[in-house]
Enzyme design. Structure first.
Site, PDB file in Angstrom:
ATOM      1  CG  LEU A   1      40.707  45.373  36.526  1.00 55.06           C
ATOM      2  CD1 LEU A   1      39.926  46.127  37.588  1.00 55.06           C
ATOM      3  CD2 LEU A   1      41.808  44.562  37.178  1.00 55.06           C
ATOM      4  CB  CYS A   2      38.045  41.177  31.523  1.00 51.58           C
ATOM      5  SG  CYS A   2      38.760  42.254  30.303  1.00 51.58           S
ATOM      6  N   GLY A   3      40.876  39.333  33.076  1.00 49.56           N
ATOM      7  CA  GLY A   3      41.697  38.149  32.873  1.00 49.56           C
ATOM      8  C   GLY A   3      42.477  38.229  31.569  1.00 49.56           C
TER       9      GLY A   3
END
Lengths: 150, 292
Positions: free
Chosen positions: B87-89
């Site tokens: 969940l960090c691009g």
């Protein structure tokens, strides 16, 4: 005041102390004494180029009449005529040391050393005792410097 | 057209997702602040050490120390630094893509390669692929400290000295700014180019003699591994800060998208509701008319 600093600038030496997680000190001082592996050494402005490793010990520096202390646990020091750079693994200013904690650490390390154990454990205990004693000594000196008649 | 109930369910689900992404964004922002402070306060030491190394390295004979000596390259190792969490691009995707490209290049050039992995995400990726994994360090970023860098650094230096590989590259995300991370591939071992970037302040010091204690060789022995550990630590800190920055940006985007979706679905919900009311009214009016 500004004048005196300006005229005495050449008689001062820049002292920088850094540890892996921060810059502790960057200041012009008159004299530095540091714990080299082969013995303590003193540095005045205009010292020749010098590079050494540091052991566990006390770093002190003098600004005018006032002397400050710091604990150093290993590291490197580089000296050139204008500047002293101390790269310490761990360093602590005297005023940041909690004297009571240092004292309990000394007692604990002494107990551990008496109890004995594996050679590596004994060695570890010896080092932590050395560290604790150093911190205690520096903290006491700092207190004495603050109120000499106590 | 979807039923009123299913629309209602959709809206509340979007709202919940939005709450989560918003919370994650705020957590990432707080963590970013801390990570950023750490990388900024670690830089002075790394730079000073490099200055000292530069002065010493100038005089030293390159072949006099194993970490400096160029030897014939048989095996190349790539140290891949990713995050532990997702969940960090594009943070991990970018790293893994560059890593795969690098490995493919080396393989086509005929150099045997192996990888060492930092961070759970790279472990997940490489376990499912054919590259040789030499060592894994998952989960260091939860409580990152200098001890981790020490552990990784010492392990790598030992393996290098034992000839398990002859050249080490690292791929990691550099923290450029909150909005920008940059994938960096650089060579760590053998240590090269000690002089770069250090020369802006101190003048060359060729005059006068240089005193060493204990002696030059022992100093190099102590300084070079230290330098490597500090480099490793810096890489880990860069990556940690970049990860939080990437997550913050990604979650900010997600929160905004969720908001847009909620608006859209709410509109169609209201339309459907109104149509239903109108229909009911028509029925009632029709019914009343018929009774007359």
């Amino acid at each position: 005041m500004a004048q005196t600093t300006a005229t005495s600038a050449s008689n001062k030496i820049q002292l920088e102390v850094v540890s892996p997680d921060h810059l502790l000190l960057s200041q012009e001082v008159d004299y530095v004494s540091a714990p080299g592996v082969e013995g303590d050494f003193g540095v005045l402005p205009g010292h020749c180029h010098f590079l050494t490793t540091l052991r566990i010990g006390e770093l002190s520096y003098r600004i005018g009449e006032e002397t400050q202390y710091m604990s150093i646990l290993w590291g490197f020091a580089e000296v050139n005529p204008q500047k002293v750079t101390i790269l310490a693994e761990v360093a602590e200013k005297a005023e940041d040391i909690d004297i009571e904690r240092a004292q309990t650490a000394v007692t604990k390390a002494e107990e551990h050393l008496e109890r004995g154990g594996l050679p590596s454990e004994v060695e570890e205990a010896r080092i932590s005792l050395e560290k604790a004693r150093l911190r205690q000594k520096i903290a006491e000196r700092h207190q004495q410097a603050r109120n000499p008649h106590a | 057209m979807a039923s009123l109930q299913s629309l209602r369910r959709k809206i509340s689900s979007f709202k919940n997702t939005q709450k989560i992404t918003k919370a994650m964004k705020m957590v990432a922002a707080a963590k970013l602040k801390r990570a950023q402070d750490r990388i900024l306060s670690a830089r002075p030491y790394a730079h000073k050490l490099r200055d000292v190394m530069g002065n010493l390295g100038e005089r030293a004979n390159r072949s006099s120390h194993p970490l400096l000596a160029q030897r014939e390259v048989k095996t190349t190792e790539l140290l891949v630094v990713t995050s532990d969490r997702g969940l960090c691009g594009g943070f991990n995707t970018n790293i893994l893509r560059s890593a795969a490209e690098f490995l493919a290049e080396q393989t086509t050039a005929g150099n045997p390669v192996q990888v060492s992995l930092v961070g759970r995400k790279s472990v997940d990726y490489f376990r499912r692929r054919a590259w040789t994994i030499r060592q894994e360090w998952p989960g260091v970023f939860d409580r990152l400290s200098f001890e981790h860098a020490l552990d990784i650094g010492q392990h790598i230096v030992e393996a290098y000295n034992n000839g398990i590989f002859d050249r080490l590259y690292v791929v990691y995300n550099e923290f450029k700014s909150v909005l920008q991370q940059r994938v960096i591939v650089e060579q760590l071992l053998p240590i090269e180019a000690l002089k770069e970037e250090s020369g802006h302040q101190e003048a060359p010091i060729s005059q006068g003699t240089y005193l060493y204690e204990p002696d030059e060789h022992e100093l190099l022995n102590a300084l070079l591994p230290k330098h490597f550990e500090v480099q490793t630590y810096r890489v880990l800190l860069e990556s940690a800060a970049a990860e939080q920055a990437a997550r913050m940006t990604a979650m900010d985007g997600a929160t905004r998208n969720a908001g847009e979706l909620i608006k859209k679905v709410t509109l169609s919900y209201n339309k459907t509701r109104q149509a239903a009311i109108t229909k009911e009214l028509m029925d009632i009016v029709g019914g009343a008319e018929a009774l007359k």
